[in-house]
Design a protein around this motif. Sequence first.
Motif, PDB file in Angstrom:
ATOM      1  N   LEU A  29       6.667  42.179 -25.879  1.00 44.07           N
ATOM      2  CA  LEU A  29       5.781  42.449 -24.750  1.00 44.07           C
ATOM      3  C   LEU A  29       5.632  41.151 -23.963  1.00 44.07           C
ATOM      4  CD1 LEU A  29       3.960  44.717 -23.537  1.00 44.07           C
ATOM      5  CD2 LEU A  29       2.074  43.747 -24.851  1.00 44.07           C
TER       6      LEU A  29
ATOM      7  N   ILE B 155      12.575  37.980 -33.530  1.00 42.21           N
ATOM      8  CA  ILE B 155      12.891  39.359 -33.157  1.00 42.21           C
ATOM      9  C   ILE B 155      13.905  39.952 -34.108  1.00 42.21           C
ATOM     10  CG2 ILE B 155      13.956  40.817 -31.388  1.00 42.21           C
ATOM     11  CD1 ILE B 155      12.745  38.912 -29.292  1.00 42.21           C
TER      12      ILE B 155
ATOM     13  N   LEU C 290      12.580  41.133 -37.475  1.00 46.71           N
ATOM     14  CA  LEU C 290      11.815  42.368 -37.399  1.00 46.71           C
ATOM     15  C   LEU C 290      12.705  43.572 -37.098  1.00 46.71           C
ATOM     16  CD1 LEU C 290       8.662  41.061 -35.517  1.00 46.71           C
ATOM     17  CD2 LEU C 290       8.873  41.606 -37.932  1.00 46.71           C
TER      18      LEU C 290
ATOM     19  N   VAL D  59      -2.526  38.616 -34.008  1.00 43.20           N
ATOM     20  CA  VAL D  59      -1.419  38.770 -34.937  1.00 43.20           C
ATOM     21  C   VAL D  59      -1.996  39.321 -36.243  1.00 43.20           C
ATOM     22  CG1 VAL D  59       0.173  37.443 -36.367  1.00 43.20           C
ATOM     23  CG2 VAL D  59       0.042  37.006 -33.916  1.00 43.20           C
TER      24      VAL D  59
ATOM     25  N   LYS E 274      -2.941  42.529 -36.525  1.00 41.38           N
ATOM     26  CA  LYS E 274      -3.626  43.783 -36.205  1.00 41.38           C
ATOM     27  C   LYS E 274      -2.713  44.704 -35.411  1.00 41.38           C
ATOM     28  CE  LYS E 274      -8.519  42.803 -36.174  1.00 41.38           C
ATOM     29  NZ  LYS E 274      -8.809  43.909 -37.092  1.00 41.38           N
ATOM     30  N   GLU E 275      -3.075  45.989 -35.402  1.00 35.03           N
ATOM     31  CA  GLU E 275      -2.303  46.936 -34.622  1.00 35.03           C
ATOM     32  C   GLU E 275      -2.505  46.656 -33.129  1.00 35.03           C
ATOM     33  OE1 GLU E 275      -2.788  50.985 -35.960  1.00 35.03           O
ATOM     34  OE2 GLU E 275      -2.047  51.764 -34.038  1.00 35.03           O
TER      35      GLU E 275
ATOM     36  N   VAL F  19       9.013  45.598 -30.292  1.00 36.38           N
ATOM     37  CA  VAL F  19       8.758  45.398 -28.865  1.00 36.38           C
ATOM     38  C   VAL F  19       8.467  43.928 -28.566  1.00 36.38           C
ATOM     39  CG1 VAL F  19       7.164  45.900 -26.950  1.00 36.38           C
ATOM     40  CG2 VAL F  19       7.870  47.738 -28.508  1.00 36.38           C
TER      41      VAL F  19
ATOM     42  N   GLY G 133       2.291  35.733 -38.747  1.00 37.17           N
ATOM     43  CA  GLY G 133       2.738  37.119 -38.630  1.00 37.17           C
ATOM     44  C   GLY G 133       3.409  37.656 -39.884  1.00 37.17           C
TER      45      GLY G 133
ATOM     46  N   TYR H  29       4.190  38.610 -26.780  1.00 34.64           N
ATOM     47  CA  TYR H  29       3.768  39.194 -28.052  1.00 34.64           C
ATOM     48  C   TYR H  29       4.978  39.907 -28.655  1.00 34.64           C
ATOM     49  CZ  TYR H  29      -1.267  38.663 -27.147  1.00 34.64           C
ATOM     50  OH  TYR H  29      -2.531  38.158 -26.934  1.00 34.64           O
ATOM     51  N   ILE H  30       5.182  39.734 -29.954  1.00 33.29           N
ATOM     52  CA  ILE H  30       6.212  40.530 -30.612  1.00 33.29           C
ATOM     53  C   ILE H  30       5.505  41.511 -31.537  1.00 33.29           C
ATOM     54  CG2 ILE H  30       8.316  40.556 -31.981  1.00 33.29           C
ATOM     55  CD1 ILE H  30       8.798  37.680 -31.229  1.00 33.29           C
ATOM     56  N   ILE H  31       5.765  42.797 -31.312  1.00 29.27           N
ATOM     57  CA  ILE H  31       5.115  43.875 -32.052  1.00 29.27           C
ATOM     58  C   ILE H  31       6.161  44.554 -32.929  1.00 29.27           C
ATOM     59  CG2 ILE H  31       3.801  46.027 -31.797  1.00 29.27           C
ATOM     60  CD1 ILE H  31       3.117  44.977 -28.905  1.00 29.27           C
ATOM     61  N   ASP H  32       5.871  44.746 -34.224  1.00 33.44           N
ATOM     62  CA  ASP H  32       6.889  45.338 -35.103  1.00 33.44           C
ATOM     63  C   ASP H  32       6.983  46.852 -34.899  1.00 33.44           C
ATOM     64  OD1 ASP H  32       4.989  45.067 -38.253  1.00 33.44           O
ATOM     65  OD2 ASP H  32       4.942  46.605 -36.681  1.00 33.44           O
ATOM     66  N   HIS H  33       7.899  47.492 -35.641  1.00 26.97           N
ATOM     67  CA  HIS H  33       8.179  48.904 -35.377  1.00 26.97           C
ATOM     68  C   HIS H  33       7.013  49.807 -35.789  1.00 26.97           C
ATOM     69  CE1 HIS H  33       9.424  48.633 -39.632  1.00 26.97           C
ATOM     70  NE2 HIS H  33       9.236  49.931 -39.693  1.00 26.97           N
ATOM     71  N   LYS H  34       6.048  49.259 -36.539  1.00 23.48           N
ATOM     72  CA  LYS H  34       4.872  50.035 -36.917  1.00 23.48           C
ATOM     73  C   LYS H  34       3.709  49.789 -35.962  1.00 23.48           C
ATOM     74  CE  LYS H  34       5.945  50.432 -41.799  1.00 23.48           C
ATOM     75  NZ  LYS H  34       5.846  49.756 -43.100  1.00 23.48           N
ATOM     76  N   GLY H  35       3.929  48.970 -34.950  1.00 25.86           N
ATOM     77  CA  GLY H  35       2.876  48.731 -33.968  1.00 25.86           C
ATOM     78  C   GLY H  35       1.965  47.566 -34.305  1.00 25.86           C
ATOM     79  N   ILE H  36       2.335  46.763 -35.327  1.00 21.50           N
ATOM     80  CA  ILE H  36       1.507  45.607 -35.679  1.00 21.50           C
ATOM     81  C   ILE H  36       1.985  44.381 -34.903  1.00 21.50           C
ATOM     82  CG2 ILE H  36       0.676  44.139 -37.569  1.00 21.50           C
ATOM     83  CD1 ILE H  36      -0.170  47.006 -37.947  1.00 21.50           C
ATOM     84  N   ILE H  37       1.037  43.633 -34.353  1.00 19.07           N
ATOM     85  CA  ILE H  37       1.381  42.384 -33.661  1.00 19.07           C
ATOM     86  C   ILE H  37       1.785  41.359 -34.718  1.00 19.07           C
ATOM     87  CG2 ILE H  37       0.565  40.540 -32.155  1.00 19.07           C
ATOM     88  CD1 ILE H  37      -1.592  42.457 -31.126  1.00 19.07           C
ATOM     89  N   ARG H  38       2.971  40.806 -34.574  1.00 21.86           N
ATOM     90  CA  ARG H  38       3.452  39.869 -35.579  1.00 21.86           C
ATOM     91  C   ARG H  38       3.581  38.438 -35.057  1.00 21.86           C
ATOM     92  NH1 ARG H  38       5.954  42.750 -39.742  1.00 21.86           N
ATOM     93  NH2 ARG H  38       6.210  40.738 -40.782  1.00 21.86           N
ATOM     94  N   HIS H  39       3.726  38.266 -33.746  1.00 22.54           N
ATOM     95  CA  HIS H  39       3.844  36.914 -33.176  1.00 22.54           C
ATOM     96  C   HIS H  39       3.200  36.876 -31.816  1.00 22.54           C
ATOM     97  CE1 HIS H  39       6.800  35.626 -36.198  1.00 22.54           C
ATOM     98  NE2 HIS H  39       7.316  36.829 -36.072  1.00 22.54           N
ATOM     99  N   LYS H  40       2.666  35.698 -31.488  1.00 22.16           N
ATOM    100  CA  LYS H  40       2.162  35.493 -30.132  1.00 22.16           C
ATOM    101  C   LYS H  40       2.544  34.088 -29.699  1.00 22.16           C
ATOM    102  CE  LYS H  40      -1.942  34.731 -27.419  1.00 22.16           C
ATOM    103  NZ  LYS H  40      -3.347  34.380 -27.456  1.00 22.16           N
TER     104      LYS H  40
ATOM    105  N   ARG I 212       6.857  53.127 -30.246  1.00 19.27           N
ATOM    106  CA  ARG I 212       6.642  53.061 -31.702  1.00 19.27           C
ATOM    107  C   ARG I 212       7.948  53.398 -32.398  1.00 19.27           C
ATOM    108  NH1 ARG I 212       1.757  52.897 -34.413  1.00 19.27           N
ATOM    109  NH2 ARG I 212       1.046  52.029 -32.443  1.00 19.27           N
ATOM    110  N   GLY I 213       8.292  52.627 -33.447  1.00 17.50           N
ATOM    111  CA  GLY I 213       9.574  52.817 -34.129  1.00 17.50           C
ATOM    112  C   GLY I 213      10.569  51.758 -33.705  1.00 17.50           C
ATOM    113  N   LYS I 214      10.249  51.039 -32.618  1.00 13.63           N
ATOM    114  CA  LYS I 214      11.099  49.939 -32.153  1.00 13.63           C
ATOM    115  C   LYS I 214      10.300  48.648 -32.196  1.00 13.63           C
ATOM    116  CE  LYS I 214      13.866  52.590 -28.879  1.00 13.63           C
ATOM    117  NZ  LYS I 214      14.388  52.690 -27.525  1.00 13.63           N
TER     118      LYS I 214
END
Lengths: 312, 106
Positions: free
Chosen positions: A306, B94, B97, A277, A279-280, A304, A231, B69-80, A300-302
Amino acid sequence: MLLALPASRGDEPKKDASPKEKYDALVKEFTAKQSEIISQVRKAKGPEQEKLIEKYYGIGKEFSEKFFKLAEDYPKDAVATDAVFWIVQNGAGSAVYQKAADKVSAMLAEMPLKDLSRKIQSLRANEALLDAVLKRAQKEEKDPLAGDLIAWAATNAYFMPGGEKAARILIEKYPDHSAIERVLGILGRADSPETEKTLKKFAETSNRPNIKAAATLSLARMLANRVDTLGDKPAEADKVAAQADEFFTSAIALYKDNAKQKETAELEQKTLRTIRVGKEAPEIKAPDLDGKEFKLSDYRGKVVLLDFWGNW
Amino acid sequence: MFPHERSLVKKLADKPFALVGVNSDSDLKELKPVLQEEQITWRSFWNGEKGTGGPISTAWNVHGWPTLYIIDHKGIIRHKYVGSPGDKVLDEAIEKLVKDADKPGK
């Protein structure tokens, strides 16, 4: 005067029951007690539930003592063997566990290979069993049945160091064994330069189509999983994903006559291309637990987390 | 049952962070009391009445629970992670990011 009759002892096996009948009765009693506690656990909460869970693990120990006595009462009967194996499977932590484990180890060292190979198929691996089985296999290396012992270890104890070792021994010394395909699949779950080298060797040089296919798919999966750890290195993630993608394509072609495996490989390749990992994240638009719709992009902006979860 | 999730939400309450669930219980009626008891205050998508075979987990090719899944503030998946990697690993990933999200001119 009324005769005082002895209290009913309906839960004890008849005095003239055979050793086998006594063994079976104990197994039945144990299973029934387990079921009883499980249903109680489901209804309980908090500290009460924890106590019951402890009790559940305790009954294996409790019954171990009964099985051990059975083995001592009938040392020449087949139940003596079954009883000590039972203890090694179910009685970890009991006072008689080590004595039973020692007896089992001694048996595994002496039993005819054919009987041993058959006996272990119904056993779950643990340190004690694994150790004894591997020792025996090493002693009888030249006998093809030793391959069955190694295969058992590789497929049942793959999560233990001894099991990993067995996988490598199987691949090196018994490359024609029927369990190789399955072991190649299991190997790919761990990511190491050694594993990659082994899988690549089979993928590139095996002239057995099913082995080639299994190694290729395992390699694709290993690399796809590696992407998940990259990542913070998006360029490397892209590179590894491209390699994984190529191996998926090869695996799909190699599995052209196996619809199930082909479909699985295609699905995994699709996921690699769309959700991974680096990709958007795709949009999720769905109702919450109160039925009100919301979107993943609302956040978006935080950062997350999931969390795919369930209450079971 | 969810002590770490609850503590994360508390700890990062004033930060650009959100815990979002995707729940795969097929019976919402049975789940409701659990949400109360376990103080599950964060929002979850519902995977639908097919439970673990629902559309969201299918689209994300999720076959093991939990999957994180951890998704960054720009919407990119960074961890699974399939299964929790442990509190320490999760928190570090977390927090790193969140720091990036907090930087001025992100």
